[in-house]
Design an enzyme around this catalytic site. Structure first.
Site, PDB file in Angstrom:
ATOM      1  N   ALA A   1       1.145  -1.024   0.122  1.00 26.68           N
ATOM      2  CA  ALA A   1       0.681  -0.512  -0.312  1.00 26.68           C
ATOM      3  C   ALA A   1       0.685   1.137   0.356  1.00 26.68           C
ATOM      4  O   ALA A   1      -0.138   2.182  -0.466  1.00 26.68           O
ATOM      5  CB  ALA A   1      -1.168   0.234   1.268  1.00 26.68           C
ATOM      6  N   THR A   2       2.497   1.107   0.516  1.00 26.10           N
ATOM      7  CA  THR A   2       2.950   2.575   0.677  1.00 26.10           C
ATOM      8  C   THR A   2       3.174   2.618  -0.750  1.00 26.10           C
ATOM      9  O   THR A   2       3.756   4.072  -1.272  1.00 26.10           O
ATOM     10  CB  THR A   2       4.272   1.916   1.734  1.00 26.10           C
TER      11      THR A   2
ATOM     12  N   GLN B   1      -6.597  -0.945   5.733  1.00 27.93           N
ATOM     13  CA  GLN B   1      -7.377  -1.564   6.196  1.00 27.93           C
ATOM     14  C   GLN B   1      -8.776  -1.677   6.101  1.00 27.93           C
ATOM     15  O   GLN B   1      -9.357  -2.603   6.880  1.00 27.93           O
ATOM     16  CB  GLN B   1      -7.145  -0.388   8.072  1.00 27.93           C
TER      17      GLN B   1
ATOM     18  N   SER C   1      -3.731  -3.341   0.380  1.00 26.78           N
ATOM     19  CA  SER C   1      -2.369  -4.268   1.069  1.00 26.78           C
ATOM     20  C   SER C   1      -2.317  -5.283   1.485  1.00 26.78           C
ATOM     21  O   SER C   1      -3.554  -6.193   1.458  1.00 26.78           O
ATOM     22  CB  SER C   1      -2.062  -3.422   2.148  1.00 26.78           C
TER      23      SER C   1
ATOM     24  N   HIS D   1      -1.038  -7.959   2.733  1.00 28.04           N
ATOM     25  CA  HIS D   1       0.007  -8.735   4.818  1.00 28.04           C
ATOM     26  C   HIS D   1      -1.731  -7.900   5.582  1.00 28.04           C
ATOM     27  O   HIS D   1      -1.478  -8.408   6.589  1.00 28.04           O
ATOM     28  CB  HIS D   1       0.765  -8.215   5.201  1.00 28.04           C
TER      29      HIS D   1
ATOM     30  N   THR E   1       9.650  -7.181 -12.717  1.00 24.91           N
ATOM     31  CA  THR E   1       8.701  -8.418 -12.653  1.00 24.91           C
ATOM     32  C   THR E   1       7.995  -8.765 -11.755  1.00 24.91           C
ATOM     33  O   THR E   1       7.852  -8.574 -10.763  1.00 24.91           O
ATOM     34  CB  THR E   1       9.527  -9.803 -12.828  1.00 24.91           C
TER      35      THR E   1
ATOM     36  N   CYS F   1       4.100   2.012  12.351  1.00 21.94           N
ATOM     37  CA  CYS F   1       5.188   2.950  12.088  1.00 21.94           C
ATOM     38  C   CYS F   1       6.077   4.017  12.669  1.00 21.94           C
ATOM     39  O   CYS F   1       6.878   5.102  12.079  1.00 21.94           O
ATOM     40  CB  CYS F   1       5.140   3.398  10.577  1.00 21.94           C
TER      41      CYS F   1
END
Lengths: 449, 100
Positions: A119-120, A227, A247, A249, A287, A373
């Site tokens: 997502a970043t 989220q 995202s 994870h 890739t 973070c």
């Protein structure tokens, strides 16, 4: 303990008069002070593992996701862009199947999905990409004060490039004011970026209304849905969203993969961040990591099937946690709107108790105060500051994350331990003593020795 | 002919019922073998709730599809249980006894 107390007192003193840093700077405060209080230490071999209650930081992979990924790690290892042999073809077919699975979850067309590293990267791509592409005619970007750091940092970089950014404040419940947003949009605004569900306090922004507003004013709308995807029903056409970050994870998928939804009708143009062989429609060369995207696709498909079941369960568990907590100990505040929220993210502030000490005392449970973070610095979370939480309450906040694999036993254990430790820490706190005696802490004149 | 047809249908129905019960038992048996507390509890709970949800499904096509899904899930659980044993970790604080 002495240190904790003096910090608390200092906090009460300084909270009133310290100058407010421009929050963009404080939010991306790069002075990473060492966290001396909680020493990082790996578990011993026979030590029992703590309960995992930090689902907003990351989630364990669903066994079904790992099962889908393994063949591509072992035997089907071809490069999906190889056009001349079976290894390439089978890998490409898996990649396209995953693309469809992601698209189906959010109500998009598979051609509108771009795979990224998370997502970043998706946030960076959309904000910088849109801003730079439309730079000639449009120079203004709107976002909120409670966004994820990657969004705020990208905006900061754009400010240095000469763009004009407006950071909308949020109300005390964490939601933005639609009227204010409407007034802020200018003819030269190119992008509005507002996250769907906040990762620290769990509030759910009125995305449908914002999308409607942006479409009517001809401004692109980007939302960081990391989220929210797989947890609440999402439809990008209903919501009139132009860009959406996903995202892996956060939805029980692998780490290191994510996706960006880029609308094709009406077309959103982006200046690519990563150039190269032209993969992913030229928007993100490189890739495509087949095993990871297969995992992301499987995670999305599972999330779609399990959405209702998981949501029901998470709501029940979250209510259980909050009810029990609030009925046994006084002076507990839930940060964020009680209704417009995702139930699995519960952020509670325990008055007269220091967040760090409580976390240390709850060493059997994996929790966090403030997002992963920002947890290296000792500053309270900028999100809590943005919703106007008292400085002391901001320091005593803990985030409880509940997810697909959480059990009632885990919730009960966490609540019991938490209540026990809060009571114990309050017994030791002179501030708590003063409150019990009826003294109003705000009326105290603290003197220096 | 009608009699035969009915006989076949009943046979299929009772076959399906036995199939379903045996599948359920196998799924529960395999799920108990997960070494991870969270995966184990999730699998047991989800299988039970999944079968309970579909208790009253009549349509044979849907039944067939559900049975196939259950068979696939059984295969996934078996594989993932083995992997869990290969890479096992310590117990969590809420687990009462050593997992057998």
């Amino acid at each position: 303990m002495n240190r904790t107390l003096s910090r608390k007192l200092l906090g009460s003193m300084c909270g009133i008069s310290s100058p407010r840093l421009s929050f963009a700077q404080s939010a991306v405060n790069t002075v990473q002070r060492q966290k001396e209080l909680i020493k990082s230490r790996e578990l011993e071999k026979d030590e029992l593992r703590p309960l995992y209650m930090d689902f907003q930081a990351t989630t364990p992979m669903d066994p079904r996701v790992l099962d889908a990924m393994l063949p591509y790690q072992v035997n089907y290892y071809g490069n999906p862009h190889s056009r001349t042999h079976a290894y390439g073809w089978e890998s490409e077919s898996a990649m396209e199947k995953a693309r469809k699975q992601v698209a189906d979850l959010i109500g998009a067309d598979p051609r509108e999905i771009v795979f990224t590293s998370g997502a970043t990267e998706s946030n960076n791509m959309s904000i910088k990409g849109v801003a730079r592409f439309y730079k000639a005619k449009k120079n203004h970007i709107i976002t909120t004060q409670t966004e994820h750091k990657c969004v705020l940092d990208s905006c900061r970089i754009l400010e240095a490039e000469g763009f004009d950014i407006t950071y909308l404040p949020v109300r005390n419940n964490g939601l933005i004011d639609l009227k204010q947003l409407e007034e802020t949009i200018r003819p030269d605004s190119s992008l509005v970026s507002i996250m769907t569900v906040n990762n620290e306090i769990g509030v759910k922004q009125p995305i449908k209304e914002i999308g409607q507003l942006c479409r009517s004013k001809n401004v692109f709308f980007h939302t960081d849905a990391a989220q929210a995807v797989g947890k609440i029903p999402i439809n990008v056409s209903d919501w009139k969203v132009d860009l959406m970050s996903i995202s892996g994870h956060k939805i029980y998928g692998p780490k290191g993969v994510g996706a960006l939804y880029v609308r094709r009708r009406p077309r959103v143009r982006i200046e690519p961040l990563q150039n190269g062989g032209g993969q992913e429609r030229g928007l993100r060369s490189g890739t495509v990591p087949t095993p990871l995207v297969v995992g992301l696709g499987a995670a999305c498909e599972i999330a779609q099937q399990e959405l209702e079941y998981d949501h029901k369960r998470v709501t029940v568990l979250a209510n259980r946690l909050v009810q029990k907590m609030m009925s046994e100990i006084p002076d507990v505040v839930m940060n964020g709107d009680p209704d417009q929220r995702y139930p699995g993210c519960v952020n509670l502030s325990f008055a007269y108790v220091e967040g760090e000490s409580l976390l240390m005392a709850l060493k059997d449970v994996a929790l966090s105060s403030g997002s992963a973070c920002t947890s290296a610095s000792l500053e309270p979370s900028y999100v809590l500051r943005a919703i106007g939480a008292d400085e002391d309450l901001a320091h005593s906040s803990i985030r409880f994350g509940i997810g697909r694999f959480t059990t009632e036993e885990e919730v009960d254990y966490t609540v019991e331990k938490c209540i026990q430790q809060v009571k114990r820490l309050r017994e030791m706190s002179p501030l708590w003593e003063m409150v019990q005696e009826g003294i109003d802490l705000k009326s105290i004149k603290w003197t220096q020795h | 002919m009608q009699h035969e047809k009915n006989y076949t249908e009943i046979n299929m129905a009772s076959c399906s019922r036995a199939q379903v019960i045996s599948l359920y038992r196998m799924l529960m048996k395999e799920s108990k073998k997960f070494s991870s507390y969270n995966y184990r509890t999730y699998a047991l709970r989800r299988v039970k709730d999944g079968f309970r949800e579909n208790l009253h499904v009549d349509n044979p096509k849907t039944l067939d599809m559900l049975i196939n899904q259950a068979r696939e899930n059984l295969a996934v659980i078996k594989r993932q249980v083995s992997i869990g044993h290969l890479y096992s970790a310590q117990r969590t604080v809420v687990e009462k006894e050593p997992h057998l």
